[in-house]
Design an enzyme around this catalytic site. Structure first.
Site, PDB file in Angstrom:
ATOM      1  N   LYS A 114       0.667  -1.096   0.260  1.00  9.47           N
ATOM      2  CA  LYS A 114      -0.502   0.110  -0.378  1.00  9.47           C
ATOM      3  C   LYS A 114       0.879   1.301  -0.200  1.00  9.47           C
ATOM      4  O   LYS A 114       0.243   2.483  -0.119  1.00  9.47           O
ATOM      5  CB  LYS A 114      -0.173  -0.054   1.258  1.00  9.47           C
ATOM      6  CG  LYS A 114      -1.900  -1.101   1.080  1.00  9.47           C
ATOM      7  CD  LYS A 114      -2.758  -0.926   2.589  1.00  9.47           C
ATOM      8  CE  LYS A 114      -4.181  -1.931   2.224  1.00  9.47           C
ATOM      9  NZ  LYS A 114      -5.358  -1.600   3.352  1.00  9.47           N
ATOM     10  N   LYS A 195      -8.406 -11.121 -10.437  1.00 14.76           N
ATOM     11  CA  LYS A 195      -9.818 -11.535  -9.506  1.00 14.76           C
ATOM     12  C   LYS A 195     -11.198  -9.910  -9.731  1.00 14.76           C
ATOM     13  O   LYS A 195     -10.199  -9.379 -10.737  1.00 14.76           O
ATOM     14  CB  LYS A 195     -10.011 -11.555  -8.255  1.00 14.76           C
ATOM     15  CG  LYS A 195      -9.324 -13.100  -7.493  1.00 14.76           C
ATOM     16  CD  LYS A 195      -9.536 -12.829  -6.041  1.00 14.76           C
ATOM     17  CE  LYS A 195     -10.379 -12.641  -5.352  1.00 14.76           C
ATOM     18  NZ  LYS A 195      -9.896 -12.125  -4.010  1.00 14.76           N
ATOM     19  N   LYS A 198     -12.920  -4.713  -6.962  1.00 15.86           N
ATOM     20  CA  LYS A 198     -13.851  -3.520  -7.031  1.00 15.86           C
ATOM     21  C   LYS A 198     -12.847  -1.979  -7.578  1.00 15.86           C
ATOM     22  O   LYS A 198     -14.078  -1.042  -7.715  1.00 15.86           O
ATOM     23  CB  LYS A 198     -14.631  -3.033  -5.686  1.00 15.86           C
ATOM     24  CG  LYS A 198     -13.558  -3.141  -4.077  1.00 15.86           C
ATOM     25  CD  LYS A 198     -14.616  -2.953  -3.166  1.00 15.86           C
ATOM     26  CE  LYS A 198     -12.864  -3.181  -1.785  1.00 15.86           C
ATOM     27  NZ  LYS A 198     -13.457  -3.441  -0.395  1.00 15.86           N
TER      28      LYS A 198
END
Length: 332
Positions: A114, A195, A198
């Site tokens: 991140k 995958k 979102k």
């Protein structure tokens, strides 16, 4: 009280992949562990470790809570609440940091991943595992459902709990991982090598649980397949079609073999049209229940009840921890 604890970040709409891959499994866990109480929280404090739009975040928090209930979670042995509405989570996070080592945090792979995507890295992103450990240890969780990406976080939680217990006695429950049965792994409709997510910038890559029927049908009809035109399951050579067959199997409870037998002499268009109807019908009761929860205000009642239940347990744990650390005044 035997407890199971889990949190979900409100970072966007729930898609079909998340539903089939994890939410349905969480619903099944309630059936498998009827003697355990589930503390399930919307992890909004975790969400703000990176910049978020405040209005969008607040909307997503409530939407996510309602969707989880609409997907079949039972209220009997469940306390559903919003993390930031139970101040003990923030308090526990700081106390846990006092027993967490810099080297442990520096080894966390999620932090590294991140941090690379941020221009400036907040300290809260670095100490994220301490907040997560506090979330779990507040409720003396016997089990924590974890996927592959969360195993490292649970390991550091166990290490911290053991470290504190070695100093103060068996004060904290050292949680065990609960590895749910792997749900259907649903891939992107536009790139079946990754995958369904979102965070994918291409909205055509996914179906969200609250999408309109016309959108669902359009995205399935335009889903990537191949030029062969024959229907059979071959994940390596026909990943797009294999993904659609997996979706049909997961939602209809038909085996992959029986689906392939049914459509072996039919074309892709017929298969996709039938799949679209199956998806639409499967999501209808979820959307109906979601609208009921939102419109009649019952989701707020459920969240209020969950907050009260969580605070009763969490506040006691914080008070005991404070006493062990020598914080505050000693009262008669």
């Amino acid at each position: 009280m035997k407890t199971i604890v889990s949190g979900i970040q409100p970072t966007g709409s729930i898609n079909l992949g998340t539903y089939l891959g994890s939410i349905r499994n969480f619903v099944k866990l309630q059936e498998q562990y009827p003697d355990h109480h589930f503390f399930l929280f919307i992890a909004d404090l975790h969400a703000v470790t990176i910049p978020r739009d405040p209005q969008a975040l607040r909307k997503t928090i409530k939407e996510l809570a309602a969707i989880y209930l609409a997907c079949g979670l039972k209220k009997d042995n469940l306390s559903l609440f919003i993390q930031s509405e139970v101040p003990a989570h923030s308090q526990m996070s700081y106390l846990i940091q006092c027993f967490t080592y810099m080297g442990e945090l520096e080894r966390m792979t999620q932090f590294k991943d991140k941090a690379q995507k941020q221009e400036a890295v907040a300290a809260s992103l670095f100490t994220y595992p301490a907040l997560m450990a506090g979330d779990i240890l507040l409720y003396d969780a016997q089990y924590v459902p974890v996927g592959e990406d969360q195993k490292q976080h649970l390991e550091i939680t166990r290490d911290i709990a053991t470290r504190i217990n070695n100093r103060f006695g068996d004060f904290l429950t050292v949680p065990k991982p609960l590895i749910p049965k792997v749900g259907a792994r649903i891939m992107s409709l536009t790139d079946p090598e990754v995958k369904m997510s979102k965070s994918d910038p291409n909205v055509k890559s996914r179906i969200n649980l609250l999408d309109e029927e016309a959108i669902i049908k359009k995205r399935i009809m335009s889903a990537v397949t191949d030029s062969e035109g024959k229907i059979y399951y071959d994940k390596a050579n026909k990943p797009g079609l294999a993904n659609l067959i997996t979706i049909m199997s997961a939602l209809s409870d038909q085996s992959i073999e029986s689906i392939c037998a049914t459509y072996q002499n039919k074309d892709y268009r017929t298969f996709k049209e039938d799949l679209a109807e199956i998806v639409i019908e499967a999501l209808k009761p979820i959307k109906a229940q979601y609208q009921t929860l939102i419109n009649d205000g019952s989701i707020d009642t459920i969240l209020d009840e969950g907050q009260s239940a969580a605070m009763r347990v969490a506040n006691k744990k914080i008070m005991k921890f404070n006493r062990k650390l020598g914080l505050g005044r000693k009262r008669k």
